[in-house]
Design a protein around this motif. Structure first.
Motif, PDB file in Angstrom:
ATOM      1  N   ASP A   4     -27.897-141.496 -13.626  1.00 25.46           N
ATOM      2  CA  ASP A   4     -26.678-141.196 -14.380  1.00 25.46           C
ATOM      3  C   ASP A   4     -25.812-142.440 -14.264  1.00 25.46           C
ATOM      4  O   ASP A   4     -25.259-142.720 -13.213  1.00 25.46           O
ATOM      5  CB  ASP A   4     -25.980-139.980 -13.780  1.00 25.46           C
ATOM      6  CG  ASP A   4     -24.653-139.681 -14.440  1.00 25.46           C
ATOM      7  OD1 ASP A   4     -24.307-140.321 -15.451  1.00 25.46           O
ATOM      8  OD2 ASP A   4     -23.953-138.792 -13.926  1.00 25.46           O
ATOM      9  N   TRP A   5     -25.694-143.206 -15.317  1.00 22.72           N
ATOM     10  CA  TRP A   5     -25.083-144.531 -15.236  1.00 22.72           C
ATOM     11  C   TRP A   5     -23.589-144.554 -15.558  1.00 22.72           C
ATOM     12  O   TRP A   5     -22.977-145.619 -15.540  1.00 22.72           O
ATOM     13  CB  TRP A   5     -25.840-145.519 -16.119  1.00 22.72           C
ATOM     14  CG  TRP A   5     -25.808-145.152 -17.567  1.00 22.72           C
ATOM     15  CD1 TRP A   5     -26.689-144.341 -18.222  1.00 22.72           C
ATOM     16  CD2 TRP A   5     -24.853-145.559 -18.532  1.00 22.72           C
ATOM     17  NE1 TRP A   5     -26.330-144.215 -19.536  1.00 22.72           N
ATOM     18  CE2 TRP A   5     -25.205-144.975 -19.755  1.00 22.72           C
ATOM     19  CE3 TRP A   5     -23.718-146.374 -18.483  1.00 22.72           C
ATOM     20  CZ2 TRP A   5     -24.466-145.150 -20.909  1.00 22.72           C
ATOM     21  CZ3 TRP A   5     -22.982-146.553 -19.653  1.00 22.72           C
ATOM     22  CH2 TRP A   5     -23.357-145.945 -20.850  1.00 22.72           C
ATOM     23  N   HIS A   6     -22.995-143.405 -15.864  1.00 25.36           N
ATOM     24  CA  HIS A   6     -21.576-143.411 -16.220  1.00 25.36           C
ATOM     25  C   HIS A   6     -20.946-142.072 -15.849  1.00 25.36           C
ATOM     26  O   HIS A   6     -20.964-141.128 -16.638  1.00 25.36           O
ATOM     27  CB  HIS A   6     -21.440-143.659 -17.719  1.00 25.36           C
ATOM     28  CG  HIS A   6     -20.026-143.823 -18.174  1.00 25.36           C
ATOM     29  ND1 HIS A   6     -19.693-144.630 -19.224  1.00 25.36           N
ATOM     30  CD2 HIS A   6     -18.863-143.299 -17.738  1.00 25.36           C
ATOM     31  CE1 HIS A   6     -18.397-144.595 -19.429  1.00 25.36           C
ATOM     32  NE2 HIS A   6     -17.871-143.784 -18.532  1.00 25.36           N
ATOM     33  N   THR A   7     -20.399-141.989 -14.650  1.00 20.06           N
ATOM     34  CA  THR A   7     -19.775-140.761 -14.170  1.00 20.06           C
ATOM     35  C   THR A   7     -18.419-141.081 -13.566  1.00 20.06           C
ATOM     36  O   THR A   7     -18.317-141.965 -12.717  1.00 20.06           O
ATOM     37  CB  THR A   7     -20.656-140.085 -13.092  1.00 20.06           C
ATOM     38  OG1 THR A   7     -21.907-139.750 -13.683  1.00 20.06           O
ATOM     39  CG2 THR A   7     -20.008-138.842 -12.549  1.00 20.06           C
ATOM     40  N   HIS A   8     -17.406-140.364 -14.012  1.00 21.41           N
ATOM     41  CA  HIS A   8     -16.069-140.563 -13.448  1.00 21.41           C
ATOM     42  C   HIS A   8     -15.833-139.598 -12.301  1.00 21.41           C
ATOM     43  O   HIS A   8     -16.218-138.430 -12.369  1.00 21.41           O
ATOM     44  CB  HIS A   8     -14.999-140.346 -14.517  1.00 21.41           C
ATOM     45  CG  HIS A   8     -15.023-141.389 -15.573  1.00 21.41           C
ATOM     46  ND1 HIS A   8     -14.536-141.179 -16.832  1.00 21.41           N
ATOM     47  CD2 HIS A   8     -15.488-142.665 -15.574  1.00 21.41           C
ATOM     48  CE1 HIS A   8     -14.681-142.268 -17.558  1.00 21.41           C
ATOM     49  NE2 HIS A   8     -15.281-143.179 -16.818  1.00 21.41           N
ATOM     50  N   SER A  43     -26.309-141.923  -9.142  1.00 17.15           N
ATOM     51  CA  SER A  43     -25.167-141.832 -10.048  1.00 17.15           C
ATOM     52  C   SER A  43     -24.316-143.068  -9.863  1.00 17.15           C
ATOM     53  O   SER A  43     -24.031-143.464  -8.728  1.00 17.15           O
ATOM     54  CB  SER A  43     -24.319-140.588  -9.758  1.00 17.15           C
ATOM     55  OG  SER A  43     -24.983-139.419 -10.158  1.00 17.15           O
ATOM     56  N   VAL A  44     -23.911-143.671 -10.974  1.00 18.25           N
ATOM     57  CA  VAL A  44     -22.991-144.799 -10.952  1.00 18.25           C
ATOM     58  C   VAL A  44     -21.607-144.220 -11.202  1.00 18.25           C
ATOM     59  O   VAL A  44     -21.335-143.705 -12.291  1.00 18.25           O
ATOM     60  CB  VAL A  44     -23.352-145.848 -12.023  1.00 18.25           C
ATOM     61  CG1 VAL A  44     -22.370-147.008 -11.987  1.00 18.25           C
ATOM     62  CG2 VAL A  44     -24.783-146.339 -11.816  1.00 18.25           C
ATOM     63  N   SER A  46     -17.275-144.207 -11.112  1.00 21.63           N
ATOM     64  CA  SER A  46     -16.067-145.009 -11.259  1.00 21.63           C
ATOM     65  C   SER A  46     -14.902-144.069 -11.530  1.00 21.63           C
ATOM     66  O   SER A  46     -15.090-142.895 -11.837  1.00 21.63           O
ATOM     67  CB  SER A  46     -16.217-146.011 -12.406  1.00 21.63           C
ATOM     68  OG  SER A  46     -16.311-145.338 -13.640  1.00 21.63           O
ATOM     69  N   SER A  48     -11.931-143.355 -14.104  1.00 21.11           N
ATOM     70  CA  SER A  48     -11.741-143.688 -15.517  1.00 21.11           C
ATOM     71  C   SER A  48     -10.575-144.643 -15.734  1.00 21.11           C
ATOM     72  O   SER A  48     -10.639-145.525 -16.586  1.00 21.11           O
ATOM     73  CB  SER A  48     -11.540-142.429 -16.344  1.00 21.11           C
ATOM     74  OG  SER A  48     -10.318-141.801 -15.995  1.00 21.11           O
ATOM     75  N   THR A  87     -12.384-150.171 -10.238  1.00 23.21           N
ATOM     76  CA  THR A  87     -11.447-150.086 -11.350  1.00 23.21           C
ATOM     77  C   THR A  87     -10.643-151.380 -11.391  1.00 23.21           C
ATOM     78  O   THR A  87     -10.277-151.911 -10.361  1.00 23.21           O
ATOM     79  CB  THR A  87     -10.490-148.879 -11.160  1.00 23.21           C
ATOM     80  OG1 THR A  87     -11.285-147.696 -11.068  1.00 23.21           O
ATOM     81  CG2 THR A  87      -9.509-148.768 -12.294  1.00 23.21           C
TER      82      THR A  87
END
Length: 93
Positions: A4-8, A43-44, A46, A48, A87
Motif C-alpha cells: 500500500d504505497w499511499h496511506t495517510h 504500507s507507506v 504519511s 496528508s 511532511t
C-alpha cells in the motif's frame, strides 16, 4: 507481495480535532488492521498535511515537526510493516 504505497495517518491529537467528529479514518490502527485483513506486506504512511496550506511558516513548522516525529515513532514500532514519508512545508514556503 502487496504494498500500500499511499496511506495517510494522523496523530492522536489531529484525530481528536472537531473536524473529524470522532471518526477520523486515518489511524495507525486502521492501517495495521488492513495488514491482517488483506495481507498487506508494507504500507507507506504519511500525514496528508492538507490543512497546512493556510498556515504561515512559523505556524507550520512545529506542526510538521510533530507529525514527522509521530510518523518516525510508528515506523520504529512497526519496522516490518511500515515505511514513513516526512511532511514538508506546503509550496516550499
Amino acid at each position: 507481495m502487496i504494498i500500500d504505497w499511499h496511506t495517510h495517518v494522523h496523530s492522536p491529537r489531529e484525530q481528536a480535532l472537531p473536524f473529524w467528529r470522532g471518526r477520523c479514518p486515518a489511524t495507525i490502527e486502521n492501517v495495521l488492521r488492513l495488514h491482517d485483513e488483506v495481507g498487506l506486506a508494507i504500507s507507506v504512511i504519511s500525514n496528508s498535511g492538507h490543512y497546512l496550506k493556510s498556515f504561515t511558516r512559523e505556524e507550520a513548522l512545529p506542526v510538521i515537526r510533530a507529525a514527522n516525529e509521530y510518523m518516525a515513532s510508528l515506523r520504529d514500532r512497526h519496522k516490518d510493516k511500515l515505511v514513513a514519508i516526512a511532511t514538508a512545508i506546503p509550496g516550499g514556503r
